[in-house]
Design a protein around this motif. Sequence first.
Motif, short mmCIF file in Angstrom:
data_model
loop_
_atom_site.label_atom_id
_atom_site.label_comp_id
_atom_site.label_asym_id
_atom_site.label_seq_id
_atom_site.Cartn_x
_atom_site.Cartn_y
_atom_site.Cartn_z
N SER A 107 -8.68 -1.71 -20.02
CA SER A 107 -8.63 -1.63 -18.55
C SER A 107 -7.49 -2.50 -18.03
O SER A 107 -7.24 -3.59 -18.54
CB SER A 107 -9.94 -2.10 -17.94
OG SER A 107 -10.97 -1.17 -18.24
N TYR A 108 -6.82 -1.97 -17.04
CA TYR A 108 -5.69 -2.65 -16.41
C TYR A 108 -5.88 -2.66 -14.89
O TYR A 108 -6.38 -1.68 -14.34
CB TYR A 108 -4.38 -1.90 -16.66
CG TYR A 108 -4.03 -1.62 -18.09
CD1 TYR A 108 -3.23 -2.52 -18.81
CD2 TYR A 108 -4.46 -0.46 -18.72
CE1 TYR A 108 -2.87 -2.25 -20.12
CE2 TYR A 108 -4.10 -0.20 -20.03
CZ TYR A 108 -3.32 -1.09 -20.73
OH TYR A 108 -2.96 -0.82 -22.03
N THR A 109 -5.47 -3.73 -14.24
CA THR A 109 -5.21 -3.61 -12.82
C THR A 109 -3.81 -3.02 -12.76
O THR A 109 -3.02 -3.20 -13.69
CB THR A 109 -5.27 -4.97 -12.08
OG1 THR A 109 -4.36 -5.86 -12.70
CG2 THR A 109 -6.67 -5.55 -12.11
N PHE A 110 -3.52 -2.30 -11.71
CA PHE A 110 -2.21 -1.64 -11.68
C PHE A 110 -1.61 -1.69 -10.30
O PHE A 110 -2.31 -1.83 -9.29
CB PHE A 110 -2.33 -0.19 -12.17
CG PHE A 110 -3.14 0.69 -11.28
CD1 PHE A 110 -2.53 1.46 -10.30
CD2 PHE A 110 -4.51 0.75 -11.41
CE1 PHE A 110 -3.28 2.28 -9.48
CE2 PHE A 110 -5.28 1.56 -10.59
CZ PHE A 110 -4.66 2.33 -9.62
N LYS A 113 4.56 1.35 -7.38
CA LYS A 113 5.58 1.16 -6.35
C LYS A 113 6.76 2.06 -6.69
O LYS A 113 7.49 1.81 -7.65
CB LYS A 113 6.01 -0.30 -6.31
CG LYS A 113 6.82 -0.68 -5.11
CD LYS A 113 6.98 -2.18 -5.03
CE LYS A 113 7.40 -2.58 -3.64
NZ LYS A 113 7.50 -4.00 -3.49
N GLY A 114 6.91 3.14 -5.91
CA GLY A 114 7.98 4.10 -6.18
C GLY A 114 7.79 4.74 -7.53
O GLY A 114 6.74 5.30 -7.82
N ASP A 115 8.80 4.63 -8.39
CA ASP A 115 8.72 5.22 -9.72
C ASP A 115 8.38 4.20 -10.80
O ASP A 115 8.62 4.41 -11.97
CB ASP A 115 10.02 5.96 -10.06
CG ASP A 115 11.22 5.02 -10.17
OD1 ASP A 115 11.09 3.85 -9.79
OD2 ASP A 115 12.27 5.48 -10.63
N THR A 116 7.77 3.07 -10.39
CA THR A 116 7.37 2.03 -11.34
C THR A 116 5.85 1.82 -11.28
O THR A 116 5.29 1.61 -10.22
CB THR A 116 8.08 0.70 -11.05
OG1 THR A 116 9.50 0.91 -11.13
CG2 THR A 116 7.67 -0.37 -12.04
N LEU A 117 5.23 1.89 -12.45
CA LEU A 117 3.80 1.64 -12.59
C LEU A 117 3.66 0.38 -13.43
O LEU A 117 4.10 0.34 -14.58
CB LEU A 117 3.12 2.82 -13.28
CG LEU A 117 1.65 2.69 -13.64
CD1 LEU A 117 0.79 2.50 -12.39
CD2 LEU A 117 1.18 3.92 -14.42
N THR A 118 3.08 -0.67 -12.86
CA THR A 118 2.90 -1.93 -13.58
C THR A 118 1.43 -2.07 -13.95
O THR A 118 0.55 -2.01 -13.08
CB THR A 118 3.35 -3.13 -12.72
OG1 THR A 118 4.72 -2.92 -12.34
CG2 THR A 118 3.23 -4.42 -13.49
N ASP A 123 -5.86 -10.52 -19.68
CA ASP A 123 -5.23 -11.75 -20.16
C ASP A 123 -3.93 -12.08 -19.43
O ASP A 123 -3.28 -13.07 -19.74
CB ASP A 123 -5.00 -11.70 -21.67
CG ASP A 123 -3.95 -10.68 -22.09
OD1 ASP A 123 -3.31 -10.03 -21.22
OD2 ASP A 123 -3.77 -10.50 -23.32
N GLY A 124 -3.54 -11.23 -18.46
CA GLY A 124 -2.34 -11.48 -17.67
C GLY A 124 -1.08 -10.82 -18.20
O GLY A 124 -0.05 -10.83 -17.54
N SER A 125 -1.13 -10.24 -19.39
CA SER A 125 0.06 -9.57 -19.93
C SER A 125 0.32 -8.28 -19.14
O SER A 125 -0.61 -7.60 -18.72
CB SER A 125 -0.10 -9.28 -21.42
OG SER A 125 -1.19 -8.41 -21.65
N THR A 126 1.60 -7.99 -18.94
CA THR A 126 1.95 -6.82 -18.13
C THR A 126 2.85 -5.86 -18.90
O THR A 126 3.56 -6.25 -19.83
CB THR A 126 2.69 -7.22 -16.84
OG1 THR A 126 3.91 -7.87 -17.18
CG2 THR A 126 1.85 -8.12 -15.96
N THR A 127 2.77 -4.62 -18.50
CA THR A 127 3.62 -3.56 -19.00
C THR A 127 4.15 -2.80 -17.79
O THR A 127 3.37 -2.39 -16.93
CB THR A 127 2.84 -2.59 -19.90
OG1 THR A 127 2.31 -3.30 -21.01
CG2 THR A 127 3.71 -1.46 -20.41
N SER A 128 5.46 -2.63 -17.72
CA SER A 128 6.07 -1.85 -16.65
C SER A 128 6.50 -0.50 -17.18
O SER A 128 7.21 -0.43 -18.19
CB SER A 128 7.27 -2.57 -16.04
OG SER A 128 6.84 -3.70 -15.33
#
Length: 135
Positions: A107-110, A113-118, A123-128
């Motif tokens: 599960s991710y919070t997401f 914004k435009g053409d970017t999905l973060t 644990d705080g790690s992110t993927t763009s």
Amino acid sequence: MKKVISIALVLVVVLTAFAACTPVEEKILGSWKGSVDIGAGFSKEGTYVFNEGGTGKIEIVGEAVALDTRWSIYEKQLTIEIDSSAGGNILQSILNIGADLMSDPVSYTFALKGDTLTLTKADGSTTSLTKVVAE
């Protein structure tokens, strides 16, 4: 004439309001390129595909396989689960993918914004991810 202009203005406002209220599920549909977390602190470049109906796949660059997935959004959480019935254990061995990716939904919070999905894990790690535009 004023009546026609008033009606046109009301239509523009209503149509704009409907466009702004497109469900996030529809905005996320399609292909997104970025980094795929394969476990043990490693990642590979890949593509996430989100299809209608909550199905999709993760394609990892340089590998001749695609992992079938199921996805859902609930209360600002995007959950992705690998479909292990599609040979997941064999794929886990071939790709050296961590068991957490293969066996448990992630599960991710997401933020979109435009053409970017973060995507942000607990644990705080992110993927763009960047939206793939059809040519």
